[in-house]
Motif scaffolding. Structure first.
Motif, PDB file in Angstrom:
ATOM      1  N   SER A 130      -3.284   7.837  -1.008  1.00 34.04           N
ATOM      2  CA  SER A 130      -2.601   9.061  -1.440  1.00 34.04           C
ATOM      3  C   SER A 130      -1.599   9.571  -0.403  1.00 34.04           C
ATOM      4  O   SER A 130      -1.070  10.682  -0.551  1.00 34.04           O
ATOM      5  CB  SER A 130      -3.633  10.163  -1.720  1.00 34.04           C
ATOM      6  OG  SER A 130      -4.391  10.428  -0.549  1.00 34.04           O
ATOM      7  N   ARG A 131      -1.333   8.791   0.618  1.00 39.51           N
ATOM      8  CA  ARG A 131      -0.387   9.201   1.670  1.00 39.51           C
ATOM      9  C   ARG A 131       0.995   9.445   1.079  1.00 39.51           C
ATOM     10  O   ARG A 131       1.522   8.627   0.321  1.00 39.51           O
ATOM     11  CB  ARG A 131      -0.313   8.105   2.725  1.00 39.51           C
ATOM     12  CG  ARG A 131       0.534   8.445   3.931  1.00 39.51           C
ATOM     13  CD  ARG A 131       0.474   7.286   4.914  1.00 39.51           C
ATOM     14  NE  ARG A 131       1.306   7.504   6.081  1.00 39.51           N
ATOM     15  CZ  ARG A 131       1.471   6.601   7.035  1.00 39.51           C
ATOM     16  NH1 ARG A 131       0.866   5.438   6.951  1.00 39.51           N
ATOM     17  NH2 ARG A 131       2.244   6.866   8.072  1.00 39.51           N
ATOM     18  N   LYS A 132       1.595  10.570   1.422  1.00 35.32           N
ATOM     19  CA  LYS A 132       2.896  10.934   0.863  1.00 35.32           C
ATOM     20  C   LYS A 132       4.011  10.103   1.496  1.00 35.32           C
ATOM     21  O   LYS A 132       3.961   9.752   2.681  1.00 35.32           O
ATOM     22  CB  LYS A 132       3.167  12.426   1.066  1.00 35.32           C
ATOM     23  CG  LYS A 132       2.210  13.319   0.285  1.00 35.32           C
ATOM     24  CD  LYS A 132       2.518  14.791   0.498  1.00 35.32           C
ATOM     25  CE  LYS A 132       1.561  15.660  -0.314  1.00 35.32           C
ATOM     26  NZ  LYS A 132       1.861  17.109  -0.135  1.00 35.32           N
ATOM     27  N   VAL A 133       5.029   9.841   0.697  1.00 36.51           N
ATOM     28  CA  VAL A 133       6.146   8.999   1.132  1.00 36.51           C
ATOM     29  C   VAL A 133       6.869   9.609   2.335  1.00 36.51           C
ATOM     30  O   VAL A 133       7.375   8.886   3.193  1.00 36.51           O
ATOM     31  CB  VAL A 133       7.130   8.764  -0.039  1.00 36.51           C
ATOM     32  CG1 VAL A 133       8.406   8.082   0.430  1.00 36.51           C
ATOM     33  CG2 VAL A 133       6.456   7.928  -1.122  1.00 36.51           C
ATOM     34  N   LYS A 134       6.908  10.935   2.437  1.00 32.48           N
ATOM     35  CA  LYS A 134       7.628  11.562   3.546  1.00 32.48           C
ATOM     36  C   LYS A 134       7.000  11.228   4.904  1.00 32.48           C
ATOM     37  O   LYS A 134       7.632  11.414   5.939  1.00 32.48           O
ATOM     38  CB  LYS A 134       7.695  13.073   3.352  1.00 32.48           C
ATOM     39  CG  LYS A 134       6.365  13.799   3.385  1.00 32.48           C
ATOM     40  CD  LYS A 134       6.572  15.288   3.115  1.00 32.48           C
ATOM     41  CE  LYS A 134       5.265  16.061   3.105  1.00 32.48           C
ATOM     42  NZ  LYS A 134       5.477  17.498   2.782  1.00 32.48           N
ATOM     43  N   LYS A 135       5.777  10.720   4.885  1.00 25.37           N
ATOM     44  CA  LYS A 135       5.109  10.324   6.121  1.00 25.37           C
ATOM     45  C   LYS A 135       5.235   8.820   6.392  1.00 25.37           C
ATOM     46  O   LYS A 135       4.673   8.316   7.357  1.00 25.37           O
ATOM     47  CB  LYS A 135       3.639  10.728   6.066  1.00 25.37           C
ATOM     48  CG  LYS A 135       3.420  12.238   5.986  1.00 25.37           C
ATOM     49  CD  LYS A 135       1.940  12.590   5.984  1.00 25.37           C
ATOM     50  CE  LYS A 135       1.749  14.103   5.927  1.00 25.37           C
ATOM     51  NZ  LYS A 135       0.301  14.473   5.920  1.00 25.37           N
ATOM     52  N   PHE A 136       5.966   8.115   5.539  1.00 26.21           N
ATOM     53  CA  PHE A 136       6.149   6.669   5.701  1.00 26.21           C
ATOM     54  C   PHE A 136       7.158   6.379   6.809  1.00 26.21           C
ATOM     55  O   PHE A 136       8.097   7.156   7.046  1.00 26.21           O
ATOM     56  CB  PHE A 136       6.678   6.047   4.409  1.00 26.21           C
ATOM     57  CG  PHE A 136       5.623   5.818   3.351  1.00 26.21           C
ATOM     58  CD1 PHE A 136       4.359   6.361   3.451  1.00 26.21           C
ATOM     59  CD2 PHE A 136       5.924   5.047   2.236  1.00 26.21           C
ATOM     60  CE1 PHE A 136       3.407   6.158   2.464  1.00 26.21           C
ATOM     61  CE2 PHE A 136       4.984   4.827   1.249  1.00 26.21           C
ATOM     62  CZ  PHE A 136       3.711   5.382   1.355  1.00 26.21           C
ATOM     63  N   SER A 137       7.004   5.243   7.455  1.00 27.22           N
ATOM     64  CA  SER A 137       8.032   4.736   8.367  1.00 27.22           C
ATOM     65  C   SER A 137       9.211   4.228   7.552  1.00 27.22           C
ATOM     66  O   SER A 137       9.121   4.060   6.321  1.00 27.22           O
ATOM     67  CB  SER A 137       7.473   3.597   9.215  1.00 27.22           C
ATOM     68  OG  SER A 137       7.186   2.466   8.395  1.00 27.22           O
ATOM     69  N   GLN A 138      10.336   3.954   8.236  1.00 24.58           N
ATOM     70  CA  GLN A 138      11.511   3.443   7.529  1.00 24.58           C
ATOM     71  C   GLN A 138      11.207   2.108   6.848  1.00 24.58           C
ATOM     72  O   GLN A 138      11.625   1.862   5.718  1.00 24.58           O
ATOM     73  CB  GLN A 138      12.678   3.267   8.511  1.00 24.58           C
ATOM     74  CG  GLN A 138      13.963   2.749   7.874  1.00 24.58           C
ATOM     75  CD  GLN A 138      14.515   3.669   6.799  1.00 24.58           C
ATOM     76  OE1 GLN A 138      14.372   4.879   6.880  1.00 24.58           O
ATOM     77  NE2 GLN A 138      15.140   3.087   5.778  1.00 24.58           N
ATOM     78  N   GLY A 139      10.463   1.253   7.532  1.00 23.33           N
ATOM     79  CA  GLY A 139      10.113  -0.030   6.942  1.00 23.33           C
ATOM     80  C   GLY A 139       9.261   0.114   5.700  1.00 23.33           C
ATOM     81  O   GLY A 139       9.444  -0.610   4.718  1.00 23.33           O
TER      82      GLY A 139
END
Length: 333
Positions: A130-139
């Motif tokens: 459920s991790r939000k995309v805004k917390k994703f790395s660029q990769g």
């Protein structure tokens, strides 16, 4: 059949031509490397193919169906295209799975949950929960962008700089996933990238664009043939030496330079060997060596004045092609 046929395609912004009378052919089943400097017109071309920008002039045919300008809009056959151009179009406050599910439902995908799970596994995001995309790395965002482009199982995939922000392991995994999509599902893929090494590992054909023009299109074999090792030889009797070499080295290619030196190459098969291709055994590749050329000429009593090995750097070759047209910001009447 060609997946993409572009004839004299032009995109004009005021007096500036981002794409200027471009011709391009991508066969169905190709992995096509689209190479050019920043501002050469790669992204603009891919946007027009994807239907995200309207051409100013020219013709665009996708899978045999022509797309035309109608009443100021760009219309044509139903989309069979998935695209990752510039930034991935993901909603930052939702998870990867939620982003994929929303697109799958909007497209009317049959069994959307199964496809979402499959795509998350394919791009290596199945553990993000459920991790939000805004917390994703660029990769990670790039990988999600690829997954979004694959929703609906498109026949044509357009990827603009897909390796940006990825570490070597992720890049390798993505590269393998693209090859698998191409081989197992027959997806035609167009990849624009500055990372020539990555393109060389996956692409079957290449197109080099400069100043909005297509400079050259060629296959992987033709590229290797142009950049592989060759032998340069000068003799006292160039015409006779050329005839002798052609007779005794039938698998080689020959070019006579302005100073009457003869350049002896091994063709695409020999070049593939030099680049680690299928013909990895030099003894069976047909590639002439300095010793081969010297022995043939010596046995024929030819006087050798110069003998050397030529190597052409593949990156230098691409840079030379990318410099082969006016700047993309040029204007014309």
């Amino acid at each position: 059949m060609n997946a993409i046929e572009i004839r004299s395609l032009t995109k004009r912004y005021g007096k500036m031509f981002a794409v200027d009378r471009l011709d391009m052919r991508v066969a169905a089943g190709d992995i096509y490397g689209f190479v050019g400097k920043n501002g050469a017109g790669k992204s603009t071309t891919m946007k027009m193919v994807a239907g995200l920008a309207t051409p100013s002039a020219g013709e665009l045919v996708l899978f045999g169906e022509s797309r035309t300008r109608v009443a100021g809009s760009f219309s044509g056959a139903p989309s069979r295209i998935g695209a990752l151009i510039e930034e991935p179009g993901a909603l930052p406050n939702f998870s990867a799975a939620e982003n994929l599910m929303m697109k799958a439902l909007a497209m009317g995908v049959v069994r959307p949950r199964a496809q979402v799970e499959e795509l998350l596994e394919l791009v290596g995001l199945d553990g993000t929960g459920s991790r939000k995309v805004k917390k994703f790395s660029q990769g990670m965002k790039q990988r999600l962008g690829l997954a979004l482009a694959l929703v609906g199982s498109p026949d044509l995939l357009l990827l603009d700089e897909p390796f940006n922000g990825m570490d070597p392991e992720t890049t390798r995994d993505l590269r393998r996933a693209l090859v698998r999509l191409n081989r197992e599902r027959g997806v035609t893929i167009v990849i624009s990238s500055h990372v020539l090494d990555q393109l060389m590992r996956v692409c079957t054909r290449f197109g080099v664009i400069a100043g909005g023009h297509m400079v050259r299109e060629f296959s992987d074999e033709e590229l290797h043939a142009s950049c592989g090792s060759s032998v340069r030889v000068k003799t006292a009797d160039p015409a006779r030496a050329l005839a002798i070499l052609e007779e005794h080295l039938p698998g080689a290619t020959f070019r006579v330079e302005p100073d009457e030196a003869i350049v002896v190459g091994g063709g695409a098969r020999a070049a593939a060997s030099a680049f680690g291709g299928a013909a990895s055994d030099p003894a069976s590749s047909g590639a002439p060596t300095v010793e081969d050329v010297s022995r043939v000429l010596h046995d024929a009593d030819q006087v050798v004045l110069e003998l050397s090995v030529l190597e052409r750097d593949i990156e230098d070759y691409f840079v030379e092609l990318m410099d082969g047209a006016p700047a993309s910001s040029a204007s014309r009447p």
